[in-house]
Write an enzyme that holds these catalytic residues in place. Sequence first.
Site, short mmCIF file in Angstrom:
data_model
loop_
_atom_site.label_atom_id
_atom_site.label_comp_id
_atom_site.label_asym_id
_atom_site.label_seq_id
_atom_site.Cartn_x
_atom_site.Cartn_y
_atom_site.Cartn_z
N SER A 1 0.83 -1.20 0.06
CA SER A 1 -0.04 -0.06 0.24
C SER A 1 0.84 1.32 0.05
O SER A 1 0.31 2.50 -0.11
CB SER A 1 -1.02 0.14 1.28
OG SER A 1 -0.18 0.10 2.49
N TYR A 2 2.26 1.32 0.23
CA TYR A 2 3.15 2.38 0.10
C TYR A 2 3.13 3.07 -1.26
O TYR A 2 3.34 2.40 -2.20
CB TYR A 2 4.33 1.98 0.54
CG TYR A 2 4.50 1.69 1.92
CD1 TYR A 2 3.58 1.87 2.87
CD2 TYR A 2 5.84 1.29 2.39
CE1 TYR A 2 3.67 1.66 4.20
CE2 TYR A 2 6.17 1.07 3.81
CZ TYR A 2 4.86 1.19 4.73
OH TYR A 2 5.09 1.09 5.79
N GLY A 3 2.67 4.19 -1.21
CA GLY A 3 2.52 4.97 -2.65
C GLY A 3 1.24 5.96 -2.39
O GLY A 3 0.40 5.35 -1.57
N GLY B 1 2.11 0.91 -4.43
CA GLY B 1 3.17 -0.05 -5.04
C GLY B 1 4.18 0.55 -5.32
O GLY B 1 5.33 -0.36 -5.68
#
Length: 375
Positions: free
Chosen positions: A107-109, A115
């Site tokens: 979920s990073y972004g 992603g």
Amino acid sequence: MAGMASSTFSPSFCFRSFAVAASNKASSSSSSSSSSPAAFKPLKLPLFWPWQKVKMGPLSVSPMGFGTWAWGNQLLWGYQESMDAELQQIFNLAVENGINLFDTADSYGTGRLNGQSEKLLGKFIRESQEKNDIVIATKFAAYPWRLTPAQFVKACKASLDRMQIEKIGIGQLHWSTANYAPLQEMALWDGLVAMYDQGLVQAVGVSNYGPKQLVKIHDYLKDRGVPLCSAQVQFSLLSIGDEQLETKKICDSLGIRLIAYSPLGLGMLTGKYSPSKLPSGPRGLLFRQILPGLEPLLSTLGNIAEKRRKTIPQVAINWCISKGTIPIPGAKTLKQAQENLGALGWRLTQEESNLLEDGARASTGRMIQNVFQTR
């Protein structure tokens, strides 16, 4: 005197003395002989020795990792794709200095960059000379549409595709749904078992689990032959409540390694901000609430940093290490990465740790608890 001895007499200190002496000798030789070879190049000293790596399940990792939340997050950290070249330099610098643990999440972004952190890590690994030793710990979000073990396994395979690696070091459940969707929670646990059994991950871990739920998932996985190797929680001098300490105690008793995220309290423990000097964006609103109550802690951090000839962030990160956790500070500039690395190669004394904890208790400011943290 005891504190002085512990901070100076170490293998690194002895090695450094040897290197300096050898360098001086080489300089003397070159000045007295015109036919001497090229100038002596001193050996590069490791920030920690191989035997100081930490066991995490079947893996052996550096005593500090690097977190990559900022690598793709525009909302909170102001990420831009123009930063990618420097982020690669940060990765290379970390690896060159022995760091082999990198934490990320699917979920990073932000928005279309969801992603992105995994994609960048995969690219950096492919171009690294030390790719076989790197351990990626990625987290899979407990999104409401991930309702079955198969969907969670699919999420794991998607992360593998983004990073273009064959196996993930530690596959972690990003948060627990026990408080609002207990049936989904059981499906996600079975998803962890499935990805482990299918050989997609070397080990499994959890994030944002409190003491009670941590024991439950540990026992559940153990019954299925899957060891729980890590538990990632918000752990710093800004967030050491009874629950964090109880979680650490349970981890120690069950052989689970605690990974400390936000060891610098999103930047509040860097000494770079004050009530009159706040970061932009959402962090500024949070800092405005908490910073005014942190004077006792920040003052103690500053005093110890000055005596140690370290920086405030280095002392705050070293405290996490001295508590037996693996901190994963983030970095989005080379300067920040270099500063993080300065937290290694030395250790706070017990007296210094006690002073820091007294400063934390005397401070009225407290980090806001992660909304996904369970009991």
